[in-house]
Write a protein that holds these residues in place. Structure first.
Motif, PDB file in Angstrom:
ATOM      1  N   VAL A 147      -1.313   1.230   1.376  1.00 48.70           N
ATOM      2  CA  VAL A 147      -2.393   2.177   0.862  1.00 48.70           C
ATOM      3  C   VAL A 147      -3.654   0.538   1.083  1.00 48.70           C
ATOM      4  N   ASN A 148      -3.481  -0.128   1.021  1.00 43.49           N
ATOM      5  CA  ASN A 148      -4.143  -1.470   1.172  1.00 43.49           C
ATOM      6  C   ASN A 148      -4.422  -2.342   2.619  1.00 43.49           C
ATOM      7  N   PHE A 149      -2.915  -2.788   3.193  1.00 40.11           N
ATOM      8  CA  PHE A 149      -3.081  -3.285   4.238  1.00 40.11           C
ATOM      9  C   PHE A 149      -2.086  -2.585   4.798  1.00 40.11           C
ATOM     10  N   GLN A 150      -1.727  -3.191   5.964  1.00 35.67           N
ATOM     11  CA  GLN A 150      -1.234  -2.359   7.382  1.00 35.67           C
ATOM     12  C   GLN A 150       0.191  -3.234   8.104  1.00 35.67           C
ATOM     13  N   GLY A 151       0.216  -4.720   7.051  1.00 31.61           N
ATOM     14  CA  GLY A 151       1.262  -5.267   7.731  1.00 31.61           C
ATOM     15  C   GLY A 151       2.091  -5.625   6.549  1.00 31.61           C
ATOM     16  N   THR A 152       4.399  -5.095   7.555  1.00 31.17           N
ATOM     17  CA  THR A 152       4.680  -5.656   5.982  1.00 31.17           C
ATOM     18  C   THR A 152       6.162  -5.229   7.257  1.00 31.17           C
ATOM     19  N   ASP A 153       6.724  -5.771   6.654  1.00 32.30           N
ATOM     20  CA  ASP A 153       8.563  -5.928   6.903  1.00 32.30           C
ATOM     21  C   ASP A 153       9.370  -5.296   6.743  1.00 32.30           C
ATOM     22  N   THR A 154       8.583  -4.532   5.129  1.00 38.59           N
ATOM     23  CA  THR A 154      10.141  -4.008   3.954  1.00 38.59           C
ATOM     24  C   THR A 154       9.271  -2.134   5.007  1.00 38.59           C
ATOM     25  N   VAL A 155      10.816  -1.865   5.510  1.00 37.94           N
ATOM     26  CA  VAL A 155      11.195  -0.765   6.780  1.00 37.94           C
ATOM     27  C   VAL A 155      10.638   0.899   5.701  1.00 37.94           C
ATOM     28  N   SER A 156      11.966   0.780   4.336  1.00 38.97           N
ATOM     29  CA  SER A 156      11.559   1.743   3.707  1.00 38.97           C
ATOM     30  C   SER A 156       9.920   2.070   2.580  1.00 38.97           C
ATOM     31  N   GLY A 157       9.663   1.336   3.036  1.00 41.94           N
ATOM     32  CA  GLY A 157       7.756   2.159   2.783  1.00 41.94           C
ATOM     33  C   GLY A 157       7.678   2.233   3.864  1.00 41.94           C
ATOM     34  N   LEU A 158       7.639   1.952   5.010  1.00 42.78           N
ATOM     35  CA  LEU A 158       7.346   3.151   5.936  1.00 42.78           C
ATOM     36  C   LEU A 158       7.955   4.378   6.236  1.00 42.78           C
ATOM     37  N   VAL A 159       8.780   4.811   5.707  1.00 42.62           N
ATOM     38  CA  VAL A 159       9.796   5.572   5.772  1.00 42.62           C
ATOM     39  C   VAL A 159       9.447   6.330   4.783  1.00 42.62           C
ATOM     40  N   ALA A 160       9.088   5.742   3.664  1.00 48.91           N
ATOM     41  CA  ALA A 160       8.134   6.328   2.523  1.00 48.91           C
ATOM     42  C   ALA A 160       7.005   7.101   2.560  1.00 48.91           C
ATOM     43  N   ALA A 161       6.537   6.739   3.061  1.00 52.02           N
ATOM     44  CA  ALA A 161       5.303   7.543   3.184  1.00 52.02           C
ATOM     45  C   ALA A 161       4.910   8.276   4.077  1.00 52.02           C
TER      46      ALA A 161
END
Length: 460
Positions: A196-210
């Motif tokens: 919601v606040n940042f675009q950098g991530t290594d948590t792939v499951s968060g991308l799947v949820a979004a």
């Protein structure tokens, strides 16, 4: 247990509550708020994910049989007649209405964010039965998103003071938290809330949820990066070869590659490998090499690493008078990062005239796991009940815990005369706009929110 048996998604004592309400009970209205805590305001987020995952799948006769067997063996009653009514009269879908502020809305503490009421008088007990599942589904993504927004404000302030622009802000806090989360669902919800606040991530499951719950085609990004196993597999004597291989595989014009560099001696890696045998390759790589110091006391490690890299590779002074590395090299600190250490690091950098643009932070356990419901004193409480056609206020006001005093009556959220949000009684709404909108009713999602909309509302 069937995968999503809502009857069992509950605290034990809820199973007996249908027998505890006054005779003639028809409707119960409950609300959610943040009663206090470490932040002045909260980002409302996560309701749509809960609705899509749990409230659009009907309760079945098999669910009732399973729940009855477990609850009776557990020492509790089971409201078989109530659940059979839901299956027979409502197709197994919950006769509830949930109203809430639009997701991504920033709500000052002590204000209603969500309100629930049953839509069938035979199911007066259902409003509070859903509390366990609903509170758990909401407090966590709200807290992750709220903490992330507060960190974003801190980083933005230091960028405004020490950098030429805020262009890099969306990538200044990277999610390293997946392996430290308590479950896959935790990583999904928390990883999504971070985005919601940042675009950098290594948590792939968060991308799947979004993508699954909010229609985000791609909510976050990452780059190729080394871990200790891929560096130490080369052996200490071939550490430079391990780094060179990272450049061979991933470096190039407009590309970024991150290399963990503390497997043996971070200072040797900076001085004699990155700044020695590989120096010209780093300068000429065409993209950006991101060095990850990764261990040691974070304030000292970040500032000292930057000093050494600036001595080796040079630096320029920006329009604010702060030093910044050449575009081909940066650092990421991913150890010991929290909402408390980030401002300490940035303040130390500022004191040494190092621009905040030089560093990105990677945050793990502090981002997704070291959080709890009391950080925002998150609660759902009954505030009104209709008995024999008449609404009555419901509230608690413990003399031994005044901070737990709850609100009374059916509620609305409005913008006051000064533009501040204010919780009022629904009966006092008049011509004002109620910021709580019906989102769910009787198994149907009434408003579909996109992830972009969430992010825009939460923007600092």
């Amino acid at each position: 247990m069937t995968e999503h048996n809502l009857i069992l998604n509950v605290d034990s004592y809820k199973a007996s509550h249908y027998l505890q309400y006054p005779p003639g009970s028809e409707y119960v209205s409950s609300y959610m708020e943040c009663r206090g805590g470490e932040f002045p305001e909260a980002v409302f987020f996560g309701l749509q994910a809960f609705i899509k995952q749990y409230l659009q799948q009907p309760v079945s006769a098999a669910d009732i049989d399973e729940a009855e067997a477990i609850l009776h063996a557990h020492g509790l009653p089971c409201h078989r007649a109530g659940w059979e009514h839901i299956v027979e009269e409502h197709g197994g879908l919950l006769p509830l209405e949930i109203s809430a502020v639009p997701e991504g809305t920033v709500v000052p503490l002590h204000n209603v964010m969500l309100q629930v009421v049953n839509t069938c008088p035979a199911c007066f007990w259902l409003t509070t039965y859903i509390e366990t599942a609903l509170v758990r589904a909401i407090w966590y993504p709200v807290t992750v998103a709220t903490q992330g927004r507060e960190i974003k404000k801190i980083i933005a302030r230091y960028l405004e003071e020490t950098a030429d622009s805020l262009d890099g802000l969306p990538f200044k806090l990277h999610d390293f938290g997946a392996r430290g989360a308590s479950s896959l669902e935790t990583a999904m919800l928390g990883g999504m809330a971070h985005l919601v606040n940042f675009q950098g991530t290594d948590t792939v499951s968060g991308l799947v949820a979004a993508r699954k719950y909010y229609g985000a085609d791609m909510a976050g990004y990452s780059i190729p990066a080394a871990e200790h196993s891929t560096m130490t597999a080369w052996g200490k004597e071939r550490e430079a070869d391990a780094y060179a291989n990272m450049l061979d595989q991933f470096a190039g014009p407009d590309k970024l590659v991150a290399v963990v560099s503390d497997s043996y001696d971070i200072w040797n890696a900076i001085e004699n490998i990155w700044g020695g045998v590989l120096k010209q390759r780093v300068v000429d790589n065409g993209g950006t090499v991101v060095v990850r110091p990764n261990s040691g006391e974070p304030v000292k490690i970040v500032t000292e690493s930057l000093e050494r890299l600036m001595r080796i590779f040079g630096c320029r002074v920006n329009s604010k008078g702060y030093r910044i590395l050449p575009d081909f090299i940066r650092i990421i600190q991913g150890d010991g990062i929290s909402r408390r250490s980030i401002p300490k690091i940035l303040q130390a950098m500022k004191k040494r005239k190092q621009s905040a643009d030089n560093v990105t932070f990677g945050m793990g356990g502090e981002l997704l796991q070291k959080l709890h419901r009391d950080i925002l004193s998150f609660a759902m409480k009954a505030s009104a009940i209709r008995i024999d056609g008449q609404w009555h206020d419901v509230y608690k006001n413990p003399v031994t815990g005044p901070e737990k005093k709850s609100k009374r009556g059916r509620l609305a959220l409005v913008c006051g005369d000064g533009g501040e949000m204010e919780t009022i009684h629904l009966e006092a709404l008049g011509d004002c706009e109620n910021l709580l909108r019906p989102v769910f009713r009787d198994g149907r999602l009434l408003i579909e929110t996109t992830f972009d909309e969430v992010c825009q509302r939460a923007e600092i």
